[in-house]
Design an enzyme around this catalytic site. Structure first.
Site, PDB file in Angstrom:
ATOM      1  CG  ASP A   1       6.472  14.419  20.516  1.00 50.74           C
ATOM      2  OD1 ASP A   1       7.440  14.438  19.744  1.00 50.74           O
ATOM      3  OD2 ASP A   1       5.435  15.106  20.351  1.00 50.74           O
TER       4      ASP A   1
ATOM      5  CD  GLU B   1      11.067  16.460  20.314  1.00 52.21           C
ATOM      6  OE1 GLU B   1      11.323  16.809  19.165  1.00 52.21           O
ATOM      7  OE2 GLU B   1       9.920  16.545  20.789  1.00 52.21           O
TER       8      GLU B   1
ATOM      9  CG  ASP C   1      -0.266   0.044   2.534  1.00 53.68           C
ATOM     10  OD1 ASP C   1       0.990   0.001   2.547  1.00 53.68           O
ATOM     11  OD2 ASP C   1      -0.957   0.122   3.569  1.00 53.68           O
TER      12      ASP C   1
HETATM   13  C1  GLC Z   1       8.226  16.349  18.025  1.00 56.38           C
HETATM   14  C2  GLC Z   1       8.275  15.306  16.942  1.00 56.38           C
HETATM   15  C3  GLC Z   1       7.821  15.933  15.674  1.00 56.38           C
HETATM   16  C4  GLC Z   1       6.399  16.415  15.863  1.00 56.38           C
HETATM   17  C5  GLC Z   1       6.265  17.314  17.089  1.00 56.38           C
HETATM   18  C6  GLC Z   1       4.845  17.463  17.514  1.00 56.38           C
HETATM   19  O1  GLC Z   1       9.076  17.398  17.780  1.00 56.38           O
HETATM   20  O2  GLC Z   1       9.544  14.742  16.855  1.00 56.38           O
HETATM   21  O3  GLC Z   1       7.926  15.068  14.584  1.00 56.38           O
HETATM   22  O4  GLC Z   1       5.975  17.128  14.746  1.00 56.38           O
HETATM   23  O5  GLC Z   1       6.933  16.795  18.199  1.00 56.38           O
HETATM   24  O6  GLC Z   1       4.379  16.295  18.106  1.00 56.38           O
HETATM   25 CA    CA Z   2       1.982  -1.312   4.260  1.00 57.45          CA
END
Ligand code: GLC
Ligand code: CA
Length: 583
Positions: A228, A283, A54
């Site tokens: 995150d 993060e 897909d």
């Molecule tokens: C973090 C993620 C990123 C996302 C953002 C909002 O920075 O790594 O990919 O867009 O958070 O969740």
């Molecule tokens: Ca797939």
């Protein structure tokens, strides 16, 4: 051939000073902490391996590549956002935290992946997007349905001020950070897209729900979590306007200055105490160094580690504009990110992830003849610093930026929103915006993994992958690199093998021995079990480097250039982008 005429006369003044790098070594408890010695590999599931044609990568695809990851030397994989999501931000808008994204497979597919990973001794780390959910999450649907719904306080709702948003906070993805909801006549907060409402951690019920999610996955055998935008979970209340200076930096520092962050993280640890070995990596987006230190100091029992972005932000500003980076700044970051002042903080070392353009296209050579060599040089650095190294999918074969020319080629919501904000309002020309995004957009790193020379690089049987495959796959792919002893992939494997066999590369002390040299980056690592010296030529020219007189080298362990003899003292003649690892 390199002409002698271009030979740089730059000779680094020997540091003169005696080496002072402390003889750090891992205590036995430290050596037993699996995530300190581990090499992490980040999978971007949408783009790793499609199994059902897909055009979207999935869990059965990942399972089929576990052998590759094992042979590569990965101890753990971080699976980027993989829960049920309407994909406003590719999985970072979660609709159900206990369900696998249907595009990626079923819970059975996940369980099988876990079981097979275990057989290969590969641990699994999942991405927890807890600062916000999707607006399609049942909590938000309830929350927005009426002012007195029991879920109302799961999010931040505020009255309009002077007929507009409650304050001037912008969204990281363009536009206001507040969205008006007609039904109840109030605004809700979203640091990111409108489809990503921020969860209200002030509400103990929210925390309870989220912590239960962690235990749900830990009970399934997961070894850790990546949190995150973790710095943003505690809000600096009450919501005041950002100052012009704060707006300049998108409010990063303000948004990560919430007073309850440490308390929440401690609570999260305590709530998962049945699983004491869990790796919690945050993060650290937007967080200051000081903030990160507090959240990761092992005496505080909060996070194990955090990603810091100072290095990643060296060459990009305003989220899209390319600016020149400099080696002294990179060195300065690595020096302080080795935390010589605090052995209780364990860093992460990474050169790329899914939110930035390809490392080799940013920090390596723009000359095709030096592409692979500079990719190996970056690998040498990333795998020889203090901290847990993270290898982002595709970097191990030296994948590069995509030749983007048109806005329609991008998938990223950030690119499209800023196009509306900047180009459609004539603040920035289309040409300026597009030429910069081609160098900086995170979609550069999200193109499908290049496995072989078959159509669409062996990523999918579909004629149309969700994001186009980089046309250079015909020459740049896993299959051809697997059989070449000099490939980027072979080099990564060798670097990982060395890291595993030399404790000093993991736990040793760190000292820069190249000062402000604009082209050479060199450092000394020391432990009672031995030393390591890394010398990297970050330039398109040959450079001479004078080894400090107090460094006594035993032997060369690895170089990304095989030709020539390498002296163990005096002056090193480095070829362009040459890297050498000594002990
Ligand atoms: C973090 C993620 C990123 C996302 C953002 C909002 O920075 O790594 O990919 O867009 O958070 O969740
Ligand atoms: Ca797939």
């Amino acid at each position: 051939m390199i002409s002698r005429r271009s030979f740089s006369k730059l000779l680094c003044a020997s540091t003169g000073a005696l080496l002072t790098s402390t003889l750090a070594s891992g205590s036995s408890a430290e050596r037993e902490t699996w995530w300190k010695t581990a090499v992490l590999y980040q999978i971007y599931p949408r783009s790793f391996q499609d199994s059902n044609g897909d055009g979207i990568g999935d869990f059965p695809g990942m399972t089929s590549r576990l052998q590759y990851l094992h042979d590569f030397g990965a101890d753990a994989v971080w699976i980027t956002a993989c829960f049920d999501s309407p994909n406003a931000d590719n999985g970072y808008d979660v609709r159900d935290y206990r369900r696998i994204q249907p595009e990626f497979g079923t819970m059975e597919d996940f369980d099988r992946f876990m079981a097979e990973a275990k057989k290969q001794n590969i641990r699994v780390i999942l991405d927890m997007v807890f600062n916000h959910s999707s607006d399609e999450h049942v909590w938000f649907k309830q929350s927005r349905s009426s002012r007195d719904n029991p879920y109302r306080d799961f999010y931040f709702w505020r009255d309009p001020v002077n007929g507009g948003p409650p304050n001037n906070w912008p969204s990281f993805f363009g536009g206001s950070g507040w969205e008006f909801d007609k039904l109840t006549g109030q605004y809700y907060l979203h640091h990111y897209a409108t489809k990503q409402p921020d969860l209200n951690w002030e509400n103990p019920k929210v925390r309870k729900e989220l912590f239960a999610v962690l235990n749900f996955w830990a009970d399934k055998g997961v070894s850790g979590f990546r949190f995150d935008c973790v710095g943003e979970i505690s809000k600096p209340l009450p919501f005041r306007d950002m100052t012009p200076a704060e707006l300049e930096e998108d409010g990063n520092t303000l948004r990560t200055s919430g007073p309850r962050l440490d308390e929440y993280l401690k609570e999260m640890r305590a709530a998962t105490r049945a699983h004491p070995d869990l790796y919690f990596v945050g993060e650290g987006w937007g967080m200051t160094r000081e903030r990160i230190v507090r959240a990761t100091d092992d005496r505080n029992r909060e996070l194990s580690s955090a990603f810091r972005f100072d290095f990643q932000l060296l060459d990009v500003t305003e989220g899209w504009r390319k600016v020149p980076w400099s080696l002294p700044k990179l060195k300065a970051f690595n020096r302080e990110n080795s935390f010589p002042d605090n052995p209780h903080v364990w860093p992460v070392a990474f050169i790329g992830d899914h939110d930035f353009a390809r490392a080799v296209s940013r920090f390596g050579s723009s000359r095709p003849e030096f592409r692979d060599r500079s990719a190996k040089l970056l690998a040498t650095m990333a795998l020889s610093l203090r901290g847990t190294p993270l290898v982002y999918q595709g970097d191990e074969i030296g994948m590069t930026n995509f030749p983007f020319t048109d806005v329609s080629q991008y998938d990223d919501i950030g690119v499209h929103n800023l196009w509306k904000d900047l180009v459609l309002t004539n603040k920035v020309t289309a040409a300026d915006y597009l030429s910069n995004n081609a160098l900086t957009s995170r979609d550069n790193s999200r193109t499908p993994m290049q496995w072989d020379t078959s159509p669409n690089a062996g990523f999918t049987k579909s004629a149309k992958p969700w994001l186009a495959v980089n046309p250079n796959y015909t020459t740049l792919n896993v299959k051809s690199e697997s059989s070449e002893p000099d490939s980027v992939l072979a080099y990564y494997r060798e670097m990982i093998r060395l890291r595993r066999s030399k404790e000093v590369l993991v736990f040793g002390g760190y000292q820069d021995i190249s000062g402000d040299h604009p082209k050479i980056y060199a450092y000394h690592r020391a432990a009672p079990s031995g030393q390591a010296v890394v010398v990297l030529n970050f330039s398109d020219e040959p450079v001479d480097f004078q080894l400090p007189s107090d460094v006594a080298l035993k032997q060369k362990l690895l170089s990304n250039v095989s030709e020539g003899k390498t002296p163990l003292s005096g002056t090193l003649h480095l070829l362009p982008w040459q890297s050498i690892l000594f002990e």
